[in-house]
Design a protein around this motif. Structure first.
Motif, PDB file in Angstrom:
ATOM      1  N   HIS A 378       0.865  -1.181   0.000  1.00  0.00           N
ATOM      2  CA  HIS A 378       0.000   0.000   0.000  1.00  0.00           C
ATOM      3  C   HIS A 378       0.903   1.233   0.000  1.00  0.00           C
ATOM      4  CE1 HIS A 378      -3.547  -2.488   0.818  1.00  0.00           C
ATOM      5  NE2 HIS A 378      -2.795  -3.132   1.704  1.00  0.00           N
ATOM      6  N   PHE A 379       1.352   1.637  -1.182  1.00  0.00           N
ATOM      7  CA  PHE A 379       2.273   2.759  -1.267  1.00  0.00           C
ATOM      8  C   PHE A 379       1.661   4.026  -0.679  1.00  0.00           C
ATOM      9  CE2 PHE A 379       4.171   6.430  -3.343  1.00  0.00           C
ATOM     10  CZ  PHE A 379       5.526   6.159  -3.237  1.00  0.00           C
ATOM     11  N   ARG A 403      -3.694  11.053  -8.935  1.00  0.00           N
ATOM     12  CA  ARG A 403      -3.329  12.055  -7.938  1.00  0.00           C
ATOM     13  C   ARG A 403      -4.341  12.123  -6.797  1.00  0.00           C
ATOM     14  NH1 ARG A 403      -2.331  17.193 -11.658  1.00  0.00           N
ATOM     15  NH2 ARG A 403      -3.658  16.038 -13.097  1.00  0.00           N
ATOM     16  N   CYS A 404      -5.595  11.816  -7.094  1.00  0.00           N
ATOM     17  CA  CYS A 404      -6.617  11.872  -6.041  1.00  0.00           C
ATOM     18  C   CYS A 404      -6.311  10.886  -4.916  1.00  0.00           C
ATOM     19  CB  CYS A 404      -7.997  11.571  -6.616  1.00  0.00           C
ATOM     20  SG  CYS A 404      -8.608  12.756  -7.831  1.00  0.00           S
ATOM     21  N   GLU A 405      -5.859   9.683  -5.284  1.00  0.00           N
ATOM     22  CA  GLU A 405      -5.663   8.610  -4.310  1.00  0.00           C
ATOM     23  C   GLU A 405      -4.193   8.228  -4.138  1.00  0.00           C
ATOM     24  OE1 GLU A 405      -7.991   7.604  -2.480  1.00  0.00           O
ATOM     25  OE2 GLU A 405      -9.813   8.258  -3.507  1.00  0.00           O
ATOM     26  N   ASN A 406      -3.275   8.946  -4.803  1.00  0.00           N
ATOM     27  CA  ASN A 406      -1.840   8.669  -4.720  1.00  0.00           C
ATOM     28  C   ASN A 406      -1.508   7.229  -5.121  1.00  0.00           C
ATOM     29  OD1 ASN A 406      -0.724  11.190  -3.945  1.00  0.00           O
ATOM     30  ND2 ASN A 406      -1.498  10.885  -1.871  1.00  0.00           N
ATOM     31  N   ILE A 407      -2.019   6.824  -6.280  1.00  0.00           N
ATOM     32  CA  ILE A 407      -1.743   5.487  -6.805  1.00  0.00           C
ATOM     33  C   ILE A 407      -0.669   5.604  -7.881  1.00  0.00           C
ATOM     34  CG2 ILE A 407      -2.738   3.447  -7.893  1.00  0.00           C
ATOM     35  CD1 ILE A 407      -3.773   4.123  -5.050  1.00  0.00           C
ATOM     36  N   THR A 408       0.326   4.734  -7.785  1.00  0.00           N
ATOM     37  CA  THR A 408       1.502   4.841  -8.642  1.00  0.00           C
ATOM     38  C   THR A 408       1.414   3.939  -9.874  1.00  0.00           C
ATOM     39  OG1 THR A 408       2.761   3.038  -7.637  1.00  0.00           O
ATOM     40  CG2 THR A 408       2.841   5.188  -6.524  1.00  0.00           C
ATOM     41  N   GLU A 409       2.344   4.173 -10.787  1.00  0.00           N
ATOM     42  CA  GLU A 409       2.445   3.326 -11.979  1.00  0.00           C
ATOM     43  C   GLU A 409       2.762   1.888 -11.574  1.00  0.00           C
ATOM     44  OE1 GLU A 409       5.004   3.034 -16.140  1.00  0.00           O
ATOM     45  OE2 GLU A 409       4.665   4.996 -15.187  1.00  0.00           O
ATOM     46  N   ALA A 410       3.573   1.706 -10.555  1.00  0.00           N
ATOM     47  CA  ALA A 410       3.894   0.347 -10.093  1.00  0.00           C
ATOM     48  C   ALA A 410       2.644  -0.366  -9.578  1.00  0.00           C
ATOM     49  CB  ALA A 410       4.954   0.403  -8.999  1.00  0.00           C
ATOM     50  N   ASP A 411       1.792   0.358  -8.824  1.00  0.00           N
ATOM     51  CA  ASP A 411       0.550  -0.236  -8.328  1.00  0.00           C
ATOM     52  C   ASP A 411      -0.288  -0.768  -9.490  1.00  0.00           C
ATOM     53  OD1 ASP A 411       0.962   0.427  -5.593  1.00  0.00           O
ATOM     54  OD2 ASP A 411       0.287   2.471  -5.967  1.00  0.00           O
ATOM     55  N   THR A 432      -6.680  -1.252  -7.063  1.00  0.00           N
ATOM     56  CA  THR A 432      -5.741  -0.209  -6.637  1.00  0.00           C
ATOM     57  C   THR A 432      -6.423   1.059  -6.132  1.00  0.00           C
ATOM     58  OG1 THR A 432      -5.630   0.872  -8.806  1.00  0.00           O
ATOM     59  CG2 THR A 432      -4.151  -1.005  -8.435  1.00  0.00           C
ATOM     60  N   ILE A 433      -7.702   1.235  -6.384  1.00  0.00           N
ATOM     61  CA  ILE A 433      -8.541   2.427  -6.193  1.00  0.00           C
ATOM     62  C   ILE A 433      -8.121   3.598  -7.082  1.00  0.00           C
ATOM     63  CG2 ILE A 433      -9.211   1.735  -3.848  1.00  0.00           C
ATOM     64  CD1 ILE A 433      -7.647   4.122  -2.743  1.00  0.00           C
ATOM     65  N   ALA A 434      -7.310   3.353  -8.114  1.00  0.00           N
ATOM     66  CA  ALA A 434      -7.018   4.401  -9.095  1.00  0.00           C
ATOM     67  C   ALA A 434      -8.306   4.777  -9.820  1.00  0.00           C
ATOM     68  CB  ALA A 434      -5.979   3.909 -10.099  1.00  0.00           C
TER      69      ALA A 434
END
Length: 481
Positions: A378-379, A403-411, A432-434
């Motif tokens: 959970h980054f 950006r809303c949920e701070n989800i990365t490309e790795a996620d 991921t909740i992206a």
């Protein structure tokens, strides 16, 4: 030849797969969609109910309370978001107080822990934004909220780790009894199996009628919702119910595991003819107005203008009041009519059915090497030091896509390769909740499509929004021009 074939990969099917994977059995799950939890399971209130509402002595009552207890441990073991917030059933009149007292009595009979009736002053101290004209409430501290699709995905992944096979995009077209066994014919193949479990949700009656005369009728019911922006997080801190009626538990206002506020649902009976047509989960002006009016009764100042999404889900109601968990013909079982509190009761429903099957002759030998755990990175919840370490190991963690949920490309890339990988943009979202934040994928959506296409080595034109062949893009703009 499979020992057991489960039809349906909602919360009931995934929970059954999880529990059955603990034994030396060859098990498969057949699902019409391309992922688990894409129907009723993904579109509900996400409540783990305390258990005061069901009629004492019913399966609903027994399995609700047991399921709530089991869910706590399952969520801990499998790293599933869950928050024990407690629930309030608010009374707006002397008549409602009588209902609250009845619910309290039911709760005591159903062995719901620590429930109590509290005064108006106590309620408003806990929730100052509630209607100041309330009379009191039933408080049940054991009630919780869960991420419902993550709950199903996690149990399915553990089942897969332990040998269960999932067949997606396969619709059951017929079931034939062959001696002591069954042939389950799908649109793609024929599956031979010793046992069949019908956990097909709103289609459970159709599956049942492939082997027996009808014993119940589906009465699907649509519930509509608002999901509010994180700005509204402080609206309520408990699950706030109104007194239940014959059609449901009323309009609730409750936090989600992600901190948003969910509002709804109403209850509208729909025709079976429109199930799976797109109209079944359509939002309506009338329905959303009903939800808004009900929400303002509980929280007059609620700001529904801060809604970031409206959605609806279908309850798999039947003409029978209780859950239907029973043998239909030898070795064929129904798990049907799993309406509220079905999400809560799912693990207990599974254990109940497995015990019933055992009594009827199913041999259960526990696996010695069973894997009963699941961990995810959970980054967006990690400390600065943990984030730095993750980025050092994989630079894709250094690129924020949502950006809303701070989800990365790795996620996002990893969600396409986990034990039960995402098959679509919404599949990535569920893992991921992206795209679940304020912009609802408005900024990150195109980038998610690009990453999926790149990671899976397919054309962006082949990327699905959700269901199979629900392509987002139809052509390159230069071709159109």
């Amino acid at each position: 030849m499979y020992d057991i074939t489960i039809i349906g990969a909602g919360i009931s099917g995934c929970s059954l797969a999880y529990e059955l994977s603990k034994y030396d059995l060859k098990v498969c799950v057949v699902e019409a969609e391309n992922d688990v939890a894409v129907k009723t399971t993904k579109a509900n209130s996400a409540i783990l109910h305390a258990g005061y509402d069901p009629k004492p002595g019913s399966l609903n009552a027994r399995l609700n309370v047991e399921g709530s207890h089991l869910a706590k441990e399952i969520c801990r073991k499998l790293d599933i978001p869950r928050k024990q917030l407690g629930s309030l059933v608010v009374a707006f009149s002397e008549e409602d107080i009588k209902t609250v007292e009845e619910l309290y009595d039911r709760g005591v009979k159903n062995n719901v822990p620590d429930i109590q009736i509290i005064s108006k002053e106590e309620v408003l101290e806990m929730e100052p934004h509630l209607n100041q004209e309330i009379y009191g409430a039933l408080y049940a501290p054991s009630a919780a909220v869960v991420n419902p699709w993550e709950y199903a995905i996690a149990m399915a992944e553990v089942a897969i780790q332990n040998g269960v096979t999932f067949y997606f995009n396969q619709t059951v077209e017929g079931i034939t009894k062959k001696g002591d066994d069954f042939e389950v014919k799908t649109n793609l193949e024929t599956i031979n199996t010793k046992y069949v479990i019908n956990a097909a949700g709103v289609h459970a009656d159709s599956i049942h009628e492939m082997v027996a005369e009808p014993t119940f009728k589906m009465k699907p019911c649509r519930g509509e919702y608002y999901l509010l922006d994180l700005e509204e997080t402080d609206t309520v801190h408990h699950i706030v119910f109104q007194c239940p009626t014959k059609v449901g538990k009323g309009i609730l206002v409750a936090p989600t595991t992600h901190g948003n506020i969910i509002v709804g649902p109403n209850a509208t009976n729909i025709s079976e003819d429109i199930v799976n047509t797109g109209q079944d989960t359509a939002n309506t002006t009338l329905g959303l107005n009903d939800v808004a009016e009900g929400a303002r009764k509980s929280v007059p100042t609620i700001n529904l203008a801060n809604s970031i999404r409206n959605f609806s889900g279908i309850r798999a109601n039947t003409d029978r009041e209780d859950f239907i968990i029973e043998e239909v013909i030898p070795n064929f079982y129904d798990v049907a009519g799993i309406k509220s509190p079905g999400l809560t009761a799912a693990p207990a429903n599974s254990l109940y059915l497995i015990e019933l099957m055992k009594e009827k002759g199913l041999v259960l030998n526990e696996k010695e090497d069973y894997i009963d755990k699941r961990r995810r990175i959970h980054f967006n919840q990690a400390s600065i030091e943990e984030k730095q370490q993750l980025i050092q190991e994989n630079p894709d963690y250094g690129r924020i896509i949502c950006r809303c949920e701070n989800i990365t490309e790795a996620d996002i890339r990893e969600s396409l390769h986990q034990t039960l990988p995402a098959q679509s943009v919404d599949g990535v979202k569920r893992r991921t909740i992206a795209g679940m934040g304020r912009c609802q994928g408005g900024f990150c959506g195109p980038r998610v499509v690009e990453i999926i296409a790149d990671e899976l080595n397919i054309s962006p034109l082949e990327v699905d929004l959700d269901r199979l062949n629900s392509h987002i893009l139809v052509s390159q703009s230069k071709e159109v021009l």
